[in-house]
Scaffold this active site. Structure first.
Site, mmCIF file in Angstrom:
data_model
loop_
_atom_site.group_PDB
_atom_site.id
_atom_site.type_symbol
_atom_site.label_atom_id
_atom_site.label_comp_id
_atom_site.label_asym_id
_atom_site.label_seq_id
_atom_site.Cartn_x
_atom_site.Cartn_y
_atom_site.Cartn_z
ATOM 1 N N GLY A 102 0.818 -1.212 0.000
ATOM 2 C CA GLY A 102 0.000 0.000 0.000
ATOM 3 C C GLY A 102 0.848 1.257 0.000
ATOM 4 O O GLY A 102 2.088 1.188 0.010
ATOM 5 N N LYS A 118 2.934 -12.625 19.654
ATOM 6 C CA LYS A 118 3.047 -13.379 20.923
ATOM 7 C C LYS A 118 3.969 -14.580 20.726
ATOM 8 O O LYS A 118 4.883 -14.821 21.515
ATOM 9 C CB LYS A 118 1.642 -13.811 21.345
ATOM 10 C CG LYS A 118 1.573 -14.705 22.538
ATOM 11 C CD LYS A 118 0.118 -14.841 22.989
ATOM 12 C CE LYS A 118 -0.114 -16.100 23.785
ATOM 13 N NZ LYS A 118 -0.551 -17.240 22.969
ATOM 14 N N TYR A 174 -14.985 0.807 8.993
ATOM 15 C CA TYR A 174 -13.561 1.121 9.202
ATOM 16 C C TYR A 174 -13.328 1.564 10.637
ATOM 17 O O TYR A 174 -12.457 1.041 11.331
ATOM 18 C CB TYR A 174 -13.165 2.231 8.226
ATOM 19 C CG TYR A 174 -11.705 2.623 8.259
ATOM 20 C CD1 TYR A 174 -10.710 1.737 7.864
ATOM 21 C CD2 TYR A 174 -11.317 3.913 8.639
ATOM 22 C CE1 TYR A 174 -9.370 2.115 7.863
ATOM 23 C CE2 TYR A 174 -9.984 4.297 8.638
ATOM 24 C CZ TYR A 174 -9.007 3.394 8.249
ATOM 25 O OH TYR A 174 -7.694 3.777 8.249
#
Ligand code: UDP
Length: 327
Positions: A11, A105, A145
């Protein structure tokens, strides 16, 4: 060498982060499902420390070897994109964030979540400080969004508190620069491409709504500082220089020397009336503030749009002329 995963790496912002982190000496893995991203955005990068994996982060993510940092930037980010892909937008903010937190994690990585000024909705507090909880319409067109990002923040804090994952949350305000798509739909790319084509600039509403625009290199610097800091509370990163959208349109007409004029179109539903970041937390904890002026940023962005819009056009004319000469 630190190893960094950037989701949404194809992007606009993701591709600038790839360059930034390579320059800082990181090995960079870019991941994207190419829903709104484009591999063209990193086609110029030929580093042996860079690779791309096409993958939708809403599905289980497997990365061989260590991961030190994760930058979670995968999401449609233009209002027209999340209107066109409402369910993918909700999924990447919720399921995608869950997957990258799980990976952080597992690998013991520090993860930075790209959140947004949209968590403040149509704000009733101005300028927006991080302790403002926002004014969001959950069932409006932008809710997909805004609520996905709000959920993503909640999930990130839960992983931090429950699993002691090293987390960072950045709330990104309007950002612009090269590699925004011509058909992105947001104000700056729309206005610049309209101006360069000599078309009229489409201002929504009466143009009195305000935004504050940050140049992408300033954003990258702020994100890097946040990632390397110990700050686990959300941090606004944006340029506090606020202006009306009508003024932005006029500025772009002036900077491009376009003969187009402003035409007014209906204001989209739930379009925030004002937006300006309070960046005192970023100043205090990161020693960061934007450096690039609006004029310089626009100049660099206009150059990019010229190369995208005008060069291919000139090439076609040139080829036609050559063809006419029978060469
Ligand atoms: N806008 C506009 N004309 C356009 C595109 C956007 O007037 O061609 C307005 C939009 O309604 C909003 C502001 O510009 O008030 C910024 O919109 P953008 O889509 O860039 O981002 P937002 O800040 O709304 O997420």
């Amino acid at each position: 060498m630190p190893r960094t995963l950037i989701t949404g790496g194809a992007g606009f912002i993701g591709s600038h982060l790839i360059e930034y982190f390579l320059e800082k000496g990181h090995e960079v893995i870019s991941m994207d499902n190419l829903l709104t991203g484009d591999v063209e955005n990193f086609a110029h990068i030929h580093s042996e420390n860079f690779r791309f994996i096409k993958h939708d982060v809403t599905n289980y993510i497997h990365i061989e070897g260590k991961v030190d940092y994760i930058l979670h930037f995968a999401s449609p980010a233009s209002p027209i994109d999340y209107l066109e892909h409402p369910i993918q937008t909700l999924k990447v903010g919720s399921l995608g964030t869950h997957k990258v937190l799980g990976l952080a994690k597992e690998k013991g990585a520090t993860i930075l979540l790209a959140s947004t000024s949209e968590v403040y909705g149509d704000p009733l507090v101005h300028p927006q400080k991080e302790d403002y909880w926002g004014n969001v319409n959950p069932i409006g067109p932008r809710g997909v969004y805004d609520e996905a990002k709000r959920f993503a923040e909640a999930m990130t804090m839960a992983y931090h508190r429950y699993h002691q994952v090293k987390t960072r949350i950045v709330r990104i305000f309007n950002t612009f620069g090269p590699r925004m798509r011509i058909r992105d739909g947001r104000a700056v790319p729309n206005f610049i491409s309209q101006a360069l084509r000599g078309e009229d600039l489409t201002v929504y509403g009466d143009g009195s709504q305000t935004r504050s625009f940050c140049y992408v290199s300033d954003l990258a610097e702020g994100l890097y500082r946040l990632l390397m800091s110990g700050e686990t509370e959300p941090v606004n990163i944006g340029n506090p220089h606020e202006m009306t959208i009508l003024d932005m349109a006029k500025k772009i007409l002036e900077s491009t020397g376009s003969k187009g004029k402003v035409v007014f179109k209906p204001l989209p539903e739930d379009d925030p009336k004002v937006r300006q970041p309070d960046i005192s937390r970023a100043r205090r904890t990161l020693g960061w503030e934007p450096k690039v002026s609006l004029e310089d940023g626009l100049e660099r962005t206009i150059e990019y749009f010229k190369s995208k819009l005008l060069l291919p056009h000139a090439l076609t004319i040139f080829q036609n002329i050559k063809g006419d000469n029978g060469e």
